[in-house]
Design a protein around this motif. Sequence first.
Motif, PDB file in Angstrom:
ATOM      1  N   UNK A  47       0.811  -1.216   0.000  1.00  0.00           N
ATOM      2  CA  UNK A  47       0.000   0.000   0.000  1.00  0.00           C
ATOM      3  C   UNK A  47       0.843   1.264   0.000  1.00  0.00           C
ATOM      4  N   UNK A  48       0.210   2.346  -0.391  1.00  0.00           N
ATOM      5  CA  UNK A  48       0.789   3.677  -0.276  1.00  0.00           C
ATOM      6  C   UNK A  48      -0.150   4.509   0.583  1.00  0.00           C
ATOM      7  N   UNK A  49       0.379   5.562   1.186  1.00  0.00           N
ATOM      8  CA  UNK A  49      -0.404   6.410   2.093  1.00  0.00           C
ATOM      9  C   UNK A  49      -0.475   7.832   1.561  1.00  0.00           C
ATOM     10  N   UNK A  50      -1.702   8.345   1.403  1.00  0.00           N
ATOM     11  CA  UNK A  50      -1.923   9.725   0.979  1.00  0.00           C
ATOM     12  C   UNK A  50      -2.419  10.519   2.184  1.00  0.00           C
ATOM     13  N   UNK A  51      -1.611  11.451   2.658  1.00  0.00           N
ATOM     14  CA  UNK A  51      -1.993  12.229   3.833  1.00  0.00           C
ATOM     15  C   UNK A  51      -2.842  13.435   3.414  1.00  0.00           C
ATOM     16  N   UNK A  52      -3.716  13.833   4.325  1.00  0.00           N
ATOM     17  CA  UNK A  52      -4.627  14.953   4.078  1.00  0.00           C
ATOM     18  C   UNK A  52      -4.285  16.117   5.008  1.00  0.00           C
ATOM     19  N   UNK A  53      -4.458  17.319   4.495  1.00  0.00           N
ATOM     20  CA  UNK A  53      -4.086  18.512   5.256  1.00  0.00           C
ATOM     21  C   UNK A  53      -5.031  18.775   6.419  1.00  0.00           C
ATOM     22  N   UNK A  54      -6.312  18.449   6.250  1.00  0.00           N
ATOM     23  CA  UNK A  54      -7.281  18.712   7.306  1.00  0.00           C
ATOM     24  C   UNK A  54      -8.435  17.720   7.216  1.00  0.00           C
ATOM     25  N   UNK A  55      -9.361  17.821   8.164  1.00  0.00           N
ATOM     26  CA  UNK A  55     -10.483  16.893   8.232  1.00  0.00           C
ATOM     27  C   UNK A  55     -11.359  16.966   6.983  1.00  0.00           C
ATOM     28  N   UNK A  56     -11.562  18.183   6.474  1.00  0.00           N
ATOM     29  CA  UNK A  56     -12.395  18.355   5.280  1.00  0.00           C
ATOM     30  C   UNK A  56     -11.792  17.620   4.095  1.00  0.00           C
ATOM     31  N   UNK A  57     -10.489  17.770   3.896  1.00  0.00           N
ATOM     32  CA  UNK A  57      -9.845  17.087   2.780  1.00  0.00           C
ATOM     33  C   UNK A  57      -9.925  15.575   2.956  1.00  0.00           C
ATOM     34  N   UNK A  58      -9.821  15.108   4.187  1.00  0.00           N
ATOM     35  CA  UNK A  58      -9.939  13.674   4.452  1.00  0.00           C
ATOM     36  C   UNK A  58     -11.294  13.150   3.982  1.00  0.00           C
ATOM     37  N   UNK A  59     -12.370  13.842   4.358  1.00  0.00           N
ATOM     38  CA  UNK A  59     -13.713  13.401   3.973  1.00  0.00           C
ATOM     39  C   UNK A  59     -13.906  13.467   2.466  1.00  0.00           C
ATOM     40  N   UNK A  60     -13.431  14.555   1.848  1.00  0.00           N
ATOM     41  CA  UNK A  60     -13.558  14.709   0.387  1.00  0.00           C
ATOM     42  C   UNK A  60     -12.768  13.626  -0.337  1.00  0.00           C
ATOM     43  N   UNK A  61     -11.555  13.346   0.146  1.00  0.00           N
ATOM     44  CA  UNK A  61     -10.706  12.335  -0.496  1.00  0.00           C
ATOM     45  C   UNK A  61     -11.327  10.951  -0.397  1.00  0.00           C
ATOM     46  N   UNK A 110      -5.299  15.494  15.809  1.00  0.00           N
ATOM     47  CA  UNK A 110      -5.950  16.690  16.358  1.00  0.00           C
ATOM     48  C   UNK A 110      -4.969  17.825  16.609  1.00  0.00           C
ATOM     49  N   UNK A 111      -5.330  19.022  16.107  1.00  0.00           N
ATOM     50  CA  UNK A 111      -4.505  20.194  16.329  1.00  0.00           C
ATOM     51  C   UNK A 111      -3.299  20.311  15.433  1.00  0.00           C
ATOM     52  N   UNK A 112      -3.172  19.410  14.451  1.00  0.00           N
ATOM     53  CA  UNK A 112      -2.006  19.451  13.566  1.00  0.00           C
ATOM     54  C   UNK A 112      -2.442  19.479  12.108  1.00  0.00           C
ATOM     55  N   UNK A 113      -1.652  20.141  11.278  1.00  0.00           N
ATOM     56  CA  UNK A 113      -1.906  20.193   9.845  1.00  0.00           C
ATOM     57  C   UNK A 113      -0.678  19.676   9.107  1.00  0.00           C
ATOM     58  N   UNK A 114      -0.918  19.006   8.000  1.00  0.00           N
ATOM     59  CA  UNK A 114       0.169  18.467   7.199  1.00  0.00           C
ATOM     60  C   UNK A 114      -0.037  18.894   5.747  1.00  0.00           C
ATOM     61  N   UNK A 115       1.019  19.019   4.982  1.00  0.00           N
ATOM     62  CA  UNK A 115       0.819  19.223   3.536  1.00  0.00           C
ATOM     63  C   UNK A 115       0.242  17.954   2.939  1.00  0.00           C
ATOM     64  N   UNK A 116      -0.774  18.068   2.112  1.00  0.00           N
ATOM     65  CA  UNK A 116      -1.378  16.872   1.529  1.00  0.00           C
ATOM     66  C   UNK A 116      -0.458  16.281   0.470  1.00  0.00           C
ATOM     67  N   UNK A 117      -0.568  14.980   0.283  1.00  0.00           N
ATOM     68  CA  UNK A 117       0.250  14.305  -0.720  1.00  0.00           C
ATOM     69  C   UNK A 117       0.746  12.963  -0.228  1.00  0.00           C
ATOM     70  N   UNK A 118       1.642  12.366  -0.981  1.00  0.00           N
ATOM     71  CA  UNK A 118       2.190  11.056  -0.645  1.00  0.00           C
ATOM     72  C   UNK A 118       2.989  11.141   0.649  1.00  0.00           C
TER      73      UNK A 118
END
Length: 222
Positions: A47-61, A110-118
Amino acid sequence: AGGGALPPENEEATGEATEEKASRRGEVRPGVVGGGRQKERALEMDHVCFRCADEKEYLVTCRAVEALGHVRLVESQVGGRAVSMFALKPPLRLPSGFTVSCLEVPAPKPGRRYPSGLEHAELVVPGMHPKRFAQRVAALAREADEVAPVFDTRALHKVSNPDVSLAFKAVPKWGDVAVKFHEKPIYQVVAEEKAEATAAAAKIAASPSHKVRAVEGGGRVP
């Protein structure tokens, strides 16, 4: 990462090596060594992991992945955030020869943001604990008079499918990513955990105390 396989620990390679790549269920096997085909452990990129910047992007993805026909195997809470695992239908075929069976999509902690992507890719080293794998790679590097890679071993304490990893900085298009190595493919781990949960639920349902509580609560005893 391209293809990869570890030479057997009880055999020494002799002669000049040439590499021949073939793909079968995401397995890449370097081939002819010393004039003969050497038996080697193939590595599967499960598998590969795609990280999301926030909760909204997680749900949309997650919705977008399901809309493409991929199947969510599980959504679980890990470290206080939701993590979904999808079976890719069809699997993702990479130019390097790997076939990726699953996609991991985690929400940010919670309380953290990441750049979205691989974020990372994970490879299966069948039949070898990741600690032993790291030791074996270091030994091969010494034999070849090369600098051994420095593995991150912090995830060796995990009860389920421990791993070791290598970090790669400033990868073009992706930034900082990691490659992790574990013993079991993630789809096998998910299936085992589901089976264990089902067995535990059935055991609880069959217990005398559960039946008594069901009767007292007006429920039907199976």
